[in-house]
Design a protein around this motif. Structure first.
Motif, PDB file in Angstrom:
ATOM      1  N   LEU A  33       0.830  -1.207   0.000  1.00  0.00           N
ATOM      2  CA  LEU A  33       0.000   0.000   0.000  1.00  0.00           C
ATOM      3  C   LEU A  33       0.862   1.253   0.000  1.00  0.00           C
ATOM      4  CD1 LEU A  33      -2.812   1.300   0.222  1.00  0.00           C
ATOM      5  CD2 LEU A  33      -2.614   1.091   2.710  1.00  0.00           C
ATOM      6  N   ILE A  34       1.922   1.218   0.791  1.00  0.00           N
ATOM      7  CA  ILE A  34       2.829   2.365   0.865  1.00  0.00           C
ATOM      8  C   ILE A  34       3.518   2.586  -0.471  1.00  0.00           C
ATOM      9  CG2 ILE A  34       4.986   3.171   1.906  1.00  0.00           C
ATOM     10  CD1 ILE A  34       3.992   1.650   4.489  1.00  0.00           C
ATOM     11  N   ASN A  35       3.991   1.491  -1.091  1.00  0.00           N
ATOM     12  CA  ASN A  35       4.658   1.618  -2.392  1.00  0.00           C
ATOM     13  C   ASN A  35       3.717   2.180  -3.450  1.00  0.00           C
ATOM     14  OD1 ASN A  35       7.105   0.618  -1.435  1.00  0.00           O
ATOM     15  ND2 ASN A  35       6.605  -1.492  -1.936  1.00  0.00           N
ATOM     16  N   VAL A  36       2.472   1.709  -3.423  1.00  0.00           N
ATOM     17  CA  VAL A  36       1.480   2.242  -4.361  1.00  0.00           C
ATOM     18  C   VAL A  36       1.161   3.689  -4.007  1.00  0.00           C
ATOM     19  CG1 VAL A  36      -0.879   2.012  -5.215  1.00  0.00           C
ATOM     20  CG2 VAL A  36       0.490  -0.019  -4.806  1.00  0.00           C
ATOM     21  N   GLY A  37       1.222   3.996  -2.705  1.00  0.00           N
ATOM     22  CA  GLY A  37       0.927   5.354  -2.263  1.00  0.00           C
ATOM     23  C   GLY A  37       1.849   6.388  -2.860  1.00  0.00           C
ATOM     24  N   VAL A  38       3.114   6.009  -3.082  1.00  0.00           N
ATOM     25  CA  VAL A  38       4.063   6.926  -3.718  1.00  0.00           C
ATOM     26  C   VAL A  38       3.588   7.272  -5.126  1.00  0.00           C
ATOM     27  CG1 VAL A  38       6.428   7.190  -4.560  1.00  0.00           C
ATOM     28  CG2 VAL A  38       5.996   6.086  -2.351  1.00  0.00           C
ATOM     29  N   THR A  39       3.185   6.236  -5.878  1.00  0.00           N
ATOM     30  CA  THR A  39       2.671   6.458  -7.236  1.00  0.00           C
ATOM     31  C   THR A  39       1.361   7.225  -7.195  1.00  0.00           C
ATOM     32  OG1 THR A  39       3.678   4.378  -7.951  1.00  0.00           O
ATOM     33  CG2 THR A  39       2.010   5.329  -9.391  1.00  0.00           C
ATOM     34  N   ALA A  40       0.493   6.856  -6.255  1.00  0.00           N
ATOM     35  CA  ALA A  40      -0.804   7.519  -6.151  1.00  0.00           C
ATOM     36  C   ALA A  40      -0.646   9.000  -5.825  1.00  0.00           C
ATOM     37  CB  ALA A  40      -1.654   6.834  -5.082  1.00  0.00           C
ATOM     38  N   ALA A  41       0.348   9.314  -4.974  1.00  0.00           N
ATOM     39  CA  ALA A  41       0.587  10.722  -4.621  1.00  0.00           C
ATOM     40  C   ALA A  41       0.979  11.525  -5.858  1.00  0.00           C
ATOM     41  CB  ALA A  41       1.677  10.815  -3.559  1.00  0.00           C
ATOM     42  N   ASP A  42       1.857  10.935  -6.685  1.00  0.00           N
ATOM     43  CA  ASP A  42       2.245  11.607  -7.929  1.00  0.00           C
ATOM     44  C   ASP A  42       1.041  11.796  -8.847  1.00  0.00           C
ATOM     45  OD1 ASP A  42       4.848  11.770  -7.112  1.00  0.00           O
ATOM     46  OD2 ASP A  42       5.611  10.185  -8.414  1.00  0.00           O
ATOM     47  N   VAL A  43       0.222  10.731  -8.981  1.00  0.00           N
ATOM     48  CA  VAL A  43      -0.936  10.796  -9.876  1.00  0.00           C
ATOM     49  C   VAL A  43      -1.925  11.863  -9.407  1.00  0.00           C
ATOM     50  CG1 VAL A  43      -2.993   9.536 -10.645  1.00  0.00           C
ATOM     51  CG2 VAL A  43      -0.757   8.434 -10.727  1.00  0.00           C
ATOM     52  N   MET A  44      -2.242  11.877  -8.118  1.00  0.00           N
ATOM     53  CA  MET A  44      -3.225  12.817  -7.599  1.00  0.00           C
ATOM     54  C   MET A  44      -2.726  14.260  -7.701  1.00  0.00           C
ATOM     55  SD  MET A  44      -5.811  10.981  -6.789  1.00  0.00           S
ATOM     56  CE  MET A  44      -6.805  12.138  -5.856  1.00  0.00           C
ATOM     57  N   MET A  45      -1.462  14.490  -7.347  1.00  0.00           N
ATOM     58  CA  MET A  45      -0.945  15.860  -7.352  1.00  0.00           C
ATOM     59  C   MET A  45      -0.661  16.359  -8.762  1.00  0.00           C
ATOM     60  SD  MET A  45       1.475  16.010  -3.962  1.00  0.00           S
ATOM     61  CE  MET A  45       0.834  15.490  -2.363  1.00  0.00           C
ATOM     62  N   LEU A  46      -0.043  15.503  -9.588  1.00  0.00           N
ATOM     63  CA  LEU A  46       0.234  15.925 -10.964  1.00  0.00           C
ATOM     64  C   LEU A  46      -1.045  15.984 -11.787  1.00  0.00           C
ATOM     65  CD1 LEU A  46       3.566  13.996 -11.676  1.00  0.00           C
ATOM     66  CD2 LEU A  46       3.275  16.450 -11.264  1.00  0.00           C
ATOM     67  N   GLY A  47      -2.065  15.199 -11.386  1.00  0.00           N
ATOM     68  CA  GLY A  47      -3.357  15.279 -12.057  1.00  0.00           C
ATOM     69  C   GLY A  47      -3.998  16.643 -11.887  1.00  0.00           C
ATOM     70  N   LYS A  48      -3.633  17.331 -10.802  1.00  0.00           N
ATOM     71  CA  LYS A  48      -4.125  18.690 -10.584  1.00  0.00           C
ATOM     72  C   LYS A  48      -3.401  19.706 -11.472  1.00  0.00           C
ATOM     73  CE  LYS A  48      -7.034  17.874  -7.169  1.00  0.00           C
ATOM     74  NZ  LYS A  48      -8.491  18.169  -7.269  1.00  0.00           N
ATOM     75  N   VAL A  49      -2.166  19.339 -11.890  1.00  0.00           N
ATOM     76  CA  VAL A  49      -1.377  20.246 -12.736  1.00  0.00           C
ATOM     77  C   VAL A  49      -1.873  20.206 -14.175  1.00  0.00           C
ATOM     78  CG1 VAL A  49       0.943  20.777 -13.598  1.00  0.00           C
ATOM     79  CG2 VAL A  49       0.626  20.015 -11.222  1.00  0.00           C
ATOM     80  N   GLY A  50      -2.128  18.971 -14.689  1.00  0.00           N
ATOM     81  CA  GLY A  50      -2.607  18.872 -16.062  1.00  0.00           C
ATOM     82  C   GLY A  50      -2.457  17.469 -16.616  1.00  0.00           C
ATOM     83  N   GLU A  51      -3.189  17.178 -17.671  1.00  0.00           N
ATOM     84  CA  GLU A  51      -3.224  15.846 -18.259  1.00  0.00           C
ATOM     85  C   GLU A  51      -1.892  15.464 -18.887  1.00  0.00           C
ATOM     86  OE1 GLU A  51      -5.702  14.172 -21.937  1.00  0.00           O
ATOM     87  OE2 GLU A  51      -6.994  14.640 -20.223  1.00  0.00           O
ATOM     88  N   LYS A  52      -1.224  16.417 -19.575  1.00  0.00           N
ATOM     89  CA  LYS A  52       0.052  16.120 -20.232  1.00  0.00           C
ATOM     90  C   LYS A  52       1.142  15.805 -19.207  1.00  0.00           C
ATOM     91  CE  LYS A  52      -1.391  16.993 -24.463  1.00  0.00           C
ATOM     92  NZ  LYS A  52      -1.472  15.957 -25.514  1.00  0.00           N
ATOM     93  N   VAL A  53       1.148  16.552 -18.115  1.00  0.00           N
ATOM     94  CA  VAL A  53       2.136  16.323 -17.056  1.00  0.00           C
ATOM     95  C   VAL A  53       1.898  14.959 -16.413  1.00  0.00           C
ATOM     96  CG1 VAL A  53       2.971  17.134 -14.818  1.00  0.00           C
ATOM     97  CG2 VAL A  53       2.434  18.780 -16.614  1.00  0.00           C
ATOM     98  N   LEU A  54       0.635  14.640 -16.128  1.00  0.00           N
ATOM     99  CA  LEU A  54       0.295  13.347 -15.551  1.00  0.00           C
ATOM    100  C   LEU A  54       0.701  12.213 -16.481  1.00  0.00           C
ATOM    101  CD1 LEU A  54      -1.076  11.450 -13.534  1.00  0.00           C
ATOM    102  CD2 LEU A  54      -3.277  11.994 -14.621  1.00  0.00           C
ATOM    103  N   SER A  55       0.413  12.352 -17.769  1.00  0.00           N
ATOM    104  CA  SER A  55       0.783  11.326 -18.740  1.00  0.00           C
ATOM    105  C   SER A  55       2.298  11.177 -18.836  1.00  0.00           C
ATOM    106  CB  SER A  55       0.207  11.670 -20.118  1.00  0.00           C
ATOM    107  OG  SER A  55      -1.204  11.700 -20.084  1.00  0.00           O
ATOM    108  N   GLY A  56       3.018  12.304 -18.793  1.00  0.00           N
ATOM    109  CA  GLY A  56       4.479  12.267 -18.875  1.00  0.00           C
ATOM    110  C   GLY A  56       5.098  11.515 -17.722  1.00  0.00           C
ATOM    111  N   SER A  57       4.642  11.789 -16.497  1.00  0.00           N
ATOM    112  CA  SER A  57       5.195  11.092 -15.332  1.00  0.00           C
ATOM    113  C   SER A  57       4.805   9.619 -15.336  1.00  0.00           C
ATOM    114  CB  SER A  57       4.714  11.751 -14.035  1.00  0.00           C
ATOM    115  OG  SER A  57       3.326  11.566 -13.862  1.00  0.00           O
ATOM    116  N   SER A  58       3.577   9.332 -15.774  1.00  0.00           N
ATOM    117  CA  SER A  58       3.112   7.951 -15.812  1.00  0.00           C
ATOM    118  C   SER A  58       3.939   7.118 -16.787  1.00  0.00           C
ATOM    119  CB  SER A  58       1.640   7.906 -16.219  1.00  0.00           C
ATOM    120  OG  SER A  58       1.201   6.579 -16.405  1.00  0.00           O
ATOM    121  N   LEU A  59       4.188   7.650 -17.978  1.00  0.00           N
ATOM    122  CA  LEU A  59       4.940   6.900 -18.984  1.00  0.00           C
ATOM    123  C   LEU A  59       6.426   6.841 -18.641  1.00  0.00           C
ATOM    124  CD1 LEU A  59       3.183   8.034 -22.285  1.00  0.00           C
ATOM    125  CD2 LEU A  59       2.805   5.975 -20.931  1.00  0.00           C
ATOM    126  N   ALA A  60       6.970   7.908 -18.066  1.00  0.00           N
ATOM    127  CA  ALA A  60       8.368   7.875 -17.620  1.00  0.00           C
ATOM    128  C   ALA A  60       8.530   6.849 -16.505  1.00  0.00           C
ATOM    129  CB  ALA A  60       8.802   9.259 -17.128  1.00  0.00           C
TER     130      ALA A  60
END
Length: 463
Positions: A33-60
């Motif tokens: 859960l903690i390991n997924v939480g790191v990814t989830a934190a990035d997704v939730m916070m970068l999702g607030k920045v924008g779709e392209k940024v979220l997609s970039g971090s997800s694919l990287a």
């Protein structure tokens, strides 16, 4: 009736069994859960920045994901040996496996570090053709790459500690790391407390600092608290040839299995990546939901490998059979709970994230597919990663994943996307069909008991 009679003859105390399993599963589920939480934190916070940024971090993040699968294969292969040697009481051999595993991890992570720093654009182009997404992904890779070697050392050490039933230390290390990561994410991404808003670079920097903290905590634990299994530098430099042969025999198929499975998952992401950023963004959220819904099931799989491996090492094959029967029932139960959680979370996720209407439509459908996918995945993972590997049956999973993923779901998913130009939902259903195909084959293998073998030696002599 016969099963109950056999259990009485074996003298199994099931209350003690469930208590021991619970003591293993809970810390490991928390770690997942903690390991997924790191990814989830990035997704939730970068999702607030924008779709392209979220997609970039997800694919990287797919680059690190593939690397982690090498590491997971390495540590899972090591668990085949360490759990059985732990049941046998041979600590010296486990220390040799620890040195061997860390040496392999440093080699693997150095290769990924060099690739991420020298050819980040080429790596991003594997997953998407969108130039803006590629640009954002490069920013992320050039910072987070410096964390790879530290991550490899930490993961191997903590996973081998898990296989000798020291499971709480990893939970503590990863929990402290998660708290650090979430706090630094908020500061660096959004520019809190006077810091400049760094966006995707802030997420990468937060991850790097968290990995440094993890390695430091592991070093403190190894030096101050762990007196049973020690890291000895001579075992890092000089390998026991007999043990290396065993390690390669059982670990190499697992490494290949995890890498081919991971590359298959990355191929799924790449196929969707070429179908538009809306599909990528929705899939990145759906994958986090899947990971969150399977944290307990994956913890159960790890507990199964440790518990059965130790039992087999203790020369108790009939006990191992009886325990394995209980583990598969628990796996289905955990899968059903996870599927229900995904259905409940679907409307919450679509309302919170700043996604386009098309991405939200995709997301709702993907959550539905994931709701039944995780049930099959929980069963298959507990059987393949837990039960089969505990007895040294590491090649079966490789053969099964190669045939069902690459020979079925990925092949037909790619044809549907690029030849027949099917819609995203149709392609997604095909890509997520492999776990369903595996279930009957996995069940037949389980009932054959061909997986149940003792793979230890009297003593692995060497350096």
């Amino acid at each position: 009736m016969l099963s109950r009679q056999n259990n009485r003859e074996l003298g199994i105390d099931w209350k003690t069994f469930y208590g021991n399993v619970f003591a293993l599963v809970v810390p490991m589920a928390l770690q997942n859960l903690i390991n997924v939480g790191v990814t989830a934190a990035d997704v939730m916070m970068l999702g607030k920045v924008g779709e392209k940024v979220l997609s970039g971090s997800s694919l990287a993040g797919q680059v690190q994901y593939i690397m982690v699968l090498f590491l997971f294969g390495l540590t899972s292969g090591a668990t085949v040996l360490t759990a059985q040697y732990w049941g046998k009481g041979d600590k010296k051999t486990i220390e040799k496996i620890l040195g061997m595993g860390i040496r392999a991890a440093v080699t693997i992570t150095l290769i990924f570090t060099i690739a991420a720093l020298t050819i980040p654009g080429l790596l991003m182009k594997i997953f998407t053709s969108d130039p803006l997404v590629i640009t954002e992904g490069i920013k992320y890779l050039k910072i987070v790459a410096f964390s790879y070697v530290m991550m490899g050392i930490t993961q191997v050490y903590l996973y081998i500690m898990r296989s000798v039933e020291r499971v709480v230390v990893a939970t503590v290390v990863y929990l402290i790391s998660l708290i650090c990561n979430v706090i630094l994410n908020g500061i660096f991404i959004f520019g809190l407390f006077g810091c400049p808003a760094m966006g995707i670079r802030g997420a990468a920097l937060a991850t790097l600092i968290s990995r440094i903290l993890e390695l430091f905590l592991v070093f403190i634990y190894a030096k101050k608290f762990n007196r049973d299994i020690l890291f000895r530098f001579r075992y890092f430099l000089h390998l026991d040839s007999v043990l290396l042969k065993d390690f390669l025999k059982y670990a190499l198929p697992v490494v290949l299995n995890e890498v081919m499975w991971g590359m298959g998952t990355a191929a799924n992401t790449a196929i969707l990546g070429h179908m538009g950023s809306a599909a990528v963004a929705a899939n990145s959220v759906a994958q986090v939901a899947r990971q969150l819904a399977t944290v307990v099931a994956f913890g159960l799989a790890s507990a199964t490998a440790i518990y059965l491996g130790k039992t087999i090492g203790e020369q108790k094959p009939e006990h191992a059979k009886a325990y394995a029967q209980r583990f598969w029932v628990l796996s289905v139960l955990m899968g059903l709970i996870g599927g229900g959680m995904i259905l409940i979370a679907a409307p919450v996720a679509t309302s919170l994230l700043a996604l386009t209407p098309m991405a939200k439509e995709y997301l709702r459908f993907m959550f539905f597919v994931m709701s039944y996918f995780v049930v099959a995945q929980a069963f298959n993972t507990t059987m393949i990663v837990g039960t089969f590997r505990s007895g040294g049956d590491t090649r079966f999973g490789l053969i099964l994943d190669m045939s069902t993923m690459w020979g079925c779901s990925i092949l037909f998913g790619a044809l549907a996307a690029f030849v027949f130009h099917a819609s995203v939902p149709v392609v997604y259903v095909i890509l997520m069909s492999d776990e369903l195909i595996k279930v009957p084959v996995t069940w037949i293998r389980f009932k054959s008991y061909k997986w149940l073998r003792n793979v230890t030696r009297d003593m692995a002599e060497g350096v």
